[in-house]
Design an enzyme around this catalytic site. Structure first.
Site, PDB file in Angstrom:
ATOM      1  CG  ASP A  10      -1.610   1.278   1.467  1.00 29.97           C
ATOM      2  OD1 ASP A  10      -2.258   1.737   0.516  1.00 29.97           O
ATOM      3  OD2 ASP A  10      -1.512   1.837   2.574  1.00 29.97           O
ATOM      4  CE  LYS A  61      -5.741  -0.109  -1.943  1.00 33.02           C
ATOM      5  NZ  LYS A  61      -4.957   0.402  -0.813  1.00 33.02           N
TER       6      LYS A  61
END
Length: 670
Positions: free
Chosen positions: A367, A542
């Site tokens: 991330d 995601k």
């Protein structure tokens, strides 16, 4: 409130379901611990009065007394049925599944030792192996206890997610009054007030007010977003400096957080489990024990004149010696040492299977916000347009003005200045910046849109590279004359560059997922040296991106810190949470980096690889002596008067256990 009892029942039911696995795990760990200590106490007299102890130590012969074998049989009956129960139960379950493994091997070994020793007490010629039976059960119970202690229970990720929503909402009722109600009573179409600093109670649309909203914990967007009338807001995000009135659009199962919960749950349920490497050794040793024992019995019964009692003793020796003490500790010892070593280096291993799997990682997906970057703004560039100003002077003027503002960009500029001056006549320029008097000069810190409105030309040559980058640029005006510009960006961690460099040197591909714009993602990727990046990725996308990367054949680790990362952390083969992140990310992950340092991902993989090597070495030490012990126990060297008794086999086992313990302690993070 007539539904209170039903609500309480529902909540209790949910609570029970969420904790059932965790409580079950704790129960099994406590059960192994209790059985181990009780069995160990019962083993002490078995060791003292065993005939094998008498053979090894002359003083022990003086402890023998009439009926000692019956006394040992009664003790070992307790040890066998109480201490050995988990293995006997496991033996039945593994055979039912047709997947023999460690439990089968242990179950056969202790059953053979118990039945044979009982027959010897009842008159069968031979030497009982009570010593071997008791110590084998002790060691195996200890191994399973150590093993289960190292396995962390399932986290409460879903409860953590739900707790992000406030307990109370300020509902606007007829007449404009505000009434506080519990969250469950909010319905679609309700208007609710959100005060500064409060969490937004549900997904909705702004109908009144203007403020910045921090969605970083939900979407990964590092910059607080300015919200006007008509803009959408997400439940669980944090309101900034202004009050809002929003119209609720989605609640309950339709809300953003509820959808995240569903994704996390699905990903967790679909996650595959790795099989312990010791199971493979145990499976083969089970076949060897059974096959070797039967062949030994047939050989000595049919083809020799030594008699059935001798043949049975050889068979028992083979079947008992084939199950080594050290095998039960080979992996758990390494796990215990690696867990402790990892913790001392800031790595918390929540799921051992994922840690064992970490040695195979082929791609690490990071991330951006809060993981590769610090998650807060910092000044990166200062450009002056007038020679009378320097970087320090511009920063001093801008910082002095911005010290009075609560906006994150303003705070970053004020923080960057080494000192600040007194400001008078401070005013906010709504949506555009702020101004005030500093040493008699009118200083303004404004956005590019303010310059456009005032028709102030920007020196493109000096500022063009910043305006077209991912950075946020503000301008400083002194007495309405453009003095310079200050660029800010989410600060990249220095450790991120080193981590990526080392991972790539290990042959691991480095990628990034972020909710930020493509320009921001490209800038971070170029600065750090990533192999790939995906920008503008929403939370529900995601996990899908992780699946795509997995379909390319990669074993994927995901490192993140936000709620938006939770589904991806659960979907990845190994989920790694940055410790300073949210409880949700931590509870969903398999491994937690306490120090909030991307370099710890490198340490994690190195430790996983080193631990695996130690496990293999220990399995070799635990089972390697069988190459000699099994043929010797079967009587292959009988012609040379060399026969390995179960007692002597126990000595070899003890030595291999010590070697495994020492070898495990030598584990280090390089």
């Amino acid at each position: 409130m007539h539904h209170t009892h039903q609500d309480m029942n529902d909540q209790c039911h949910k609570h029970h379901n969420s904790h059932s696995h965790h409580n079950n795990h704790q129960h099994h760990t406590a059960d192994y611990k209790k059985r181990f200590w009780i069995t160990l106490i019962l083993t002490i007299p078995v060791l003292l009065f065993s005939s094998m102890t008498g053979e090894l130590f002359s003083f022990a012969k003086q402890l023998q007394f009439p009926g000692v074998n019956w006394f040992l049989l009664s003790l070992c009956t307790l040890i066998f049925f109480y201490g050995g129960w988990p293995f006997l139960k496991g033996l039945k379950e593994e055979l039912h599944r047709k997947q023999p493994g460690m439990m089968t091997l242990i179950g056969i070994a202790i059953s053979t030792a118990y039945v044979y020793s009982s027959l010897v007490v009842f008159g069968l010629p031979g030497m009982e192996v009570f010593w071997e039976l008791a110590t084998l059960i002790d060691i195996m119970l200890l191994g399973h206890w150590v093993e289960m202690r190292s396995v962390m229970g399932a986290g409460q990720a879903l409860e953590k997610l739900a707790s992000l929503l406030p307990q109370v909402a300020h509902k606007i009722v007829q007449g404009g009054d505000v009434q506080d109600i519990i969250l469950d009573q909010i319905k679609k179409g309700d208007h609710v007030m959100v005060k500064p600093g409060e969490r937004i109670p549900g997904d909705g649309i702004v109908v009144s007010g203007q403020t910045t909203v921090n969605e970083a914990m939900l979407t990964g967007e590092s910059i607080p977003i300015l919200k006007h009338i008509g803009d959408k807001v997400l439940g669980g995000s944090v309101n900034g400096e202004g009050s809002l009135v929003i119209e609720i659009q989605m609640t309950g199962e339709d809300g953003f957080i509820a959808r995240i919960i569903k994704l996390v749950k699905e990903a967790q349920e679909n996650k595959s489990q790795t099989e312990e490497i010791a199971q493979y050794a145990a499976r083969w040793l089970t076949f060897i024990a059974i096959g070797g024992g039967i062949l030994t019995l047939i050989w000595w019964t049919v083809f020799t004149i030594n008699g059935f009692a001798f043949a049975l003793e050889r068979m028992v020796a083979v079947m008992v010696i084939t199950c080594p003490h050290a095998l039960g500790l080979a992996v758990p010892l390494v796990v215990a040492v690696s867990t402790s070593l990892a913790a001392s280096h800031g790595l918390l291993l929540r799921k051992r299977s994922a840690f064992e799997h970490a040695r195979k990682i082929q791609a690490v997906v990071f991330d951006k916000t809060g993981t590769l970057t610090k998650g807060d703004f910092g000044v990166t560039d200062i450009v002056w347009f007038d020679s009378q100003y320097t970087e320090n002077r511009l920063l001093l003027l801008a910082g002095s003005i911005e010290q009075h503002s609560e906006h994150p960009i303003a705070k970053a500029i004020a923080k960057a200045s080494s000192k600040l001056l007194e400001v008078s006549d401070f005013k906010a320029i709504p949506g555009k910046g702020a101004e005030g008097l500093v040493n008699g000069q009118r200083v303004k810190v404004v956005s590019p849109s303010y310059l456009e409105e005032q028709h102030i030309n920007i020196p493109q040559k000096k500022i063009n590279h910043l305006m077209h980058s991912s950075k946020t640029v503000v301008f400083v005006l002194v007495n309405d004359v453009l003095a310079g510009a200050i660029a800010l960006a989410d600060v990249i961690r220095e450790e991120s560059k080193n981590a990526v460099r080392e991972l790539k040197a290990m042959g691991i591909r480095c990628l990034m997922l972020t909710g930020d714009a493509a320009q921001v993602a490209k800038w971070v990727s170029d600065e750090i040296g990533l192999d790939e990046y995906y920008a503008g990725i929403q939370p529900h996308q995601k996990a899908s991106k992780i699946k795509e990367i997995q379909k390319r054949g990669f074993i994927v680790a995901m490192a993140g810190d936000g709620i938006n990362d939770a589904p991806a952390l659960a979907q990845a083969d190994i989920g790694i949470a940055i410790g300073a992140g949210t409880d949700v990310a931590i509870e969903t992950a398999d491994i937690i980096l306490v120090k909030n340092n991307p370099l710890d991902v490198v340490s994690l993989i190195k430790l996983a690889r080193a631990s695996y090597r130690k496990m293999i070495e220990n399995l070799i030490w635990a089972t390697g002596y069988n190459v000699f012990a099994i043929p010797a126990a079967a009587g292959v060297l009988y012609a040379w008067d060399i026969v390995l008794s179960p007692a002597l086999g126990a000595v070899f086992m003890s030595l291999s256990t010590v070697v495994c313990a020492v070898n495990a302690r030598l584990l280090k993070i390089k």
